[in-house]
Design an enzyme around this catalytic site. Structure first.
Site, PDB file in Angstrom:
ATOM      1  N   LYS A   1       2.377   6.463  -3.256  1.00  0.00           N
ATOM      2  CA  LYS A   1       1.555   7.421  -2.515  1.00  0.00           C
ATOM      3  C   LYS A   1       0.492   8.162  -3.343  1.00  0.00           C
ATOM      4  O   LYS A   1      -0.685   7.950  -3.177  1.00  0.00           O
ATOM      5  CB  LYS A   1       2.452   8.422  -1.789  1.00  0.00           C
TER       6      LYS A   1
ATOM      7  N   PHE B   1      14.327   6.185   3.246  1.00  0.00           N
ATOM      8  CA  PHE B   1      13.175   5.418   3.750  1.00  0.00           C
ATOM      9  C   PHE B   1      12.556   4.639   2.600  1.00  0.00           C
ATOM     10  O   PHE B   1      12.290   5.194   1.538  1.00  0.00           O
ATOM     11  CB  PHE B   1      12.115   6.348   4.357  1.00  0.00           C
TER      12      PHE B   1
ATOM     13  N   ASP C   1      13.413   5.123  -5.824  1.00  0.00           N
ATOM     14  CA  ASP C   1      12.183   5.052  -5.042  1.00  0.00           C
ATOM     15  C   ASP C   1      11.506   6.415  -5.156  1.00  0.00           C
ATOM     16  O   ASP C   1      11.875   7.365  -4.468  1.00  0.00           O
ATOM     17  CB  ASP C   1      12.530   4.715  -3.589  1.00  0.00           C
TER      18      ASP C   1
HETATM   19  C1  LIG Z   1       5.927   6.150   2.133  1.00  0.00           C
HETATM   20  C2  LIG Z   1       7.133   5.651   1.482  1.00  0.00           C
HETATM   21  C3  LIG Z   1       7.359   4.269   1.315  1.00  0.00           C
HETATM   22  C4  LIG Z   1       6.455   3.228   1.915  1.00  0.00           C
HETATM   23  O1  LIG Z   1       5.171   3.268   1.373  1.00  0.00           O
HETATM   24  P1  LIG Z   1       3.982   2.451   2.107  1.00  0.00           P
HETATM   25  O2  LIG Z   1       2.829   2.624   1.163  1.00  0.00           O
HETATM   26  O3  LIG Z   1       3.769   3.096   3.432  1.00  0.00           O
HETATM   27  O4  LIG Z   1       4.445   1.062   2.223  1.00  0.00           O
HETATM   28  C5  LIG Z   1       8.487   3.881   0.624  1.00  0.00           C
HETATM   29  N1  LIG Z   1       9.343   4.770   0.104  1.00  0.00           N
HETATM   30  C6  LIG Z   1       9.156   6.097   0.239  1.00  0.00           C
HETATM   31  C7  LIG Z   1      10.134   7.042  -0.377  1.00  0.00           C
HETATM   32  C8  LIG Z   1       8.050   6.587   0.943  1.00  0.00           C
HETATM   33  O5  LIG Z   1       7.880   7.901   1.088  1.00  0.00           O
END
Ligand SMILES: *Cc1c(COP(=O)(O)O)cnc(C)c1O
Length: 379
Positions: A239, A127, A212
């Site tokens: 986050k 994701f 990520d």
């Molecule tokens: C939450 C998340 C995102 C997206 O972050 P947003 O602030 O909602 O755009 C991207 N990558 C990972 C691994 C995430 O957990």
């Protein structure tokens, strides 16, 4: 009276009928004054708990001093945060955005410009966000379907399979984009050696390794980064970084970062003084309260407790990013809802996994309470 999303909001969330009005540490309070144990922390956002006095002081002080100027000028908090991250990680140059998706957009643009190559290899079940490019990067065809056509430069490989990854990475590949633990994809830690295999495949093909760490970073997994050993070229954070205010960070090595020049990327709000002051407070508290060690310790306690409480289910995780996979006939939402009824806030991940991501400040007693509530719900 609980306010449930009505006609004035778009229906993008299936919200639970609870309205929170206040938080303190690992505790949330709803509008009827009921206390809840918060093992969601947003979704892994409230890294040092709710209303930590040092965070409140830093944010309030900065709000009273300077809230915003354009990125055409320097601000002290933004420069201090970039320097702090560089010192903590030992290598990074930063671009600050407002969210995880934006941090990943910056990473994808940077990798494109640095390599001149379009292809990106990512993982099925991964994701990366909800914008068109980060949605295309996200390895979930169901989420793609309503928004086709999407950018077509992503190739998805099974997560955790180093050989499949190496096979997919070729001379057209600019970047390999991976999470060290699938956060939204069911809390699946990378098998040992997988990220290192990705590093090797990137080195062989002249591609960049982009991790990520939007969910796994900033101490969530018991270290500043969960995938530092793989020596990524680019890392994204978001986050937990500012403890609840919107931030994203795209961090790169000096060599890769040099590809971005004036005008290549920009944001009106990114890296504003208040969010950067908040992030500095988060990093200070993590260091001063030894929260990386606490994340490891309480994470192990939580995982051990869950394994004992629900021996038939698979519990897994790294540090304080923990999941319990349910049997297929039990929807995770049902467990999340039953936990909420008993005063415990948790979230869903993937198809049928309950995810636990408490603040890194969580205590052993709170972990034990969480486990005993979940034992009831799962039992
Ligand atoms: C939450 C998340 C995102 C997206 O972050 P947003 O602030 O909602 O755009 C991207 N990558 C990972 C691994 C995430 O957990």
């Amino acid at each position: 009276m609980t306010v449930v999303a009505g006609d004035a909001l778009m229906g993008t969330y299936r919200r639970f009928p609870v309205t929170f009005v206040r938080g303190e540490g690992t505790t949330l309070f709803d509008d009827a004054g009921r206390a809840y144990l918060d093992f969601a922390a947003g979704i892994a956002v409230a890294q040092i708990g709710h209303a930590h006095p040092r965070w409140v002081e830093a944010v309030s002080a900065q709000a009273g001093r300077l809230a915003h100027v354009s990125n055409l000028f320097s601000t002290e908090p933004q420069v201090a945060l970039a320097e702090r991250l560089r010192a903590l990680l030992g290598w990074s140059r930063a671009f600050f955005a407002n969210s995880g998706a934006e941090a990943n957009e910056a990473a994808l643009k940077l990798a494109r410009k640095a390599t001149g190559r379009t292809k990106v290899v990512a993982a099925a079940g991964g994701f990366h966000g909800r914008t068109f490019a980060t949605l295309a990067a996200t390895g979930n065809p169901e989420k793609h379907a309503p928004f086709a056509p999407l950018p077509d430069w992503f190739t998805h490989v099974p997560y955790g399979d180093g050989a499949a990854l190496a096979e997919a990475v070729d001379g057209d590949t600019g970047a390999v984009l991976l999470e060290p633990v699938l956060g939204e994809g069911g809390v699946v830690p990378a098998p040992p050696g997988y990220l290192e295999a990705a590093r090797e495949a990137c080195d062989d093909a002249g591609a960049l390794l982009v991790l990520d760490e939007v969910q796994t970073g900033v101490g969530r997994c018991g270290a500043w980064l969960a995938g530092a050993a793989a020596r990524p070229d680019i890392v994204t954070l978001a986050k937990g970084l500012a403890g609840g205010l919107p931030i994203g960070a795209c961090l790169a090595t000096d060599e890769v970062a040099a590809a971005f020049g004036p005008g290549d990327h920009a944001t009106t709000f990114g890296g504003g003084p208040i969010v950067c002051a908040a992030a500095l407070a988060v990093l200070d508290v993590i260091e001063d309260e030894d929260l990386l060690a606490n994340a490891r310790e309480q994470g192990a306690r939580l995982l051990g407790g869950l394994k004992k409480a629900a021996p038939a289910l698979e519990a897994r995780g790294v540090g304080l990013l923990v999941g319990v996979e349910l049997t297929p006939e039990v929807p995770a939402r049902q467990v999340v809802s039953a936990a909420l009824d008993r005063g415990l806030v948790v979230t869903e991940s993937g198809r049928n996994t309950v995810r636990l991501t408490p603040p890194l400040t969580v205590s052993a007693a709170e972990v034990d309470e969480c486990v005993s509530i979940l034992a009831e719900v799962l039992g």
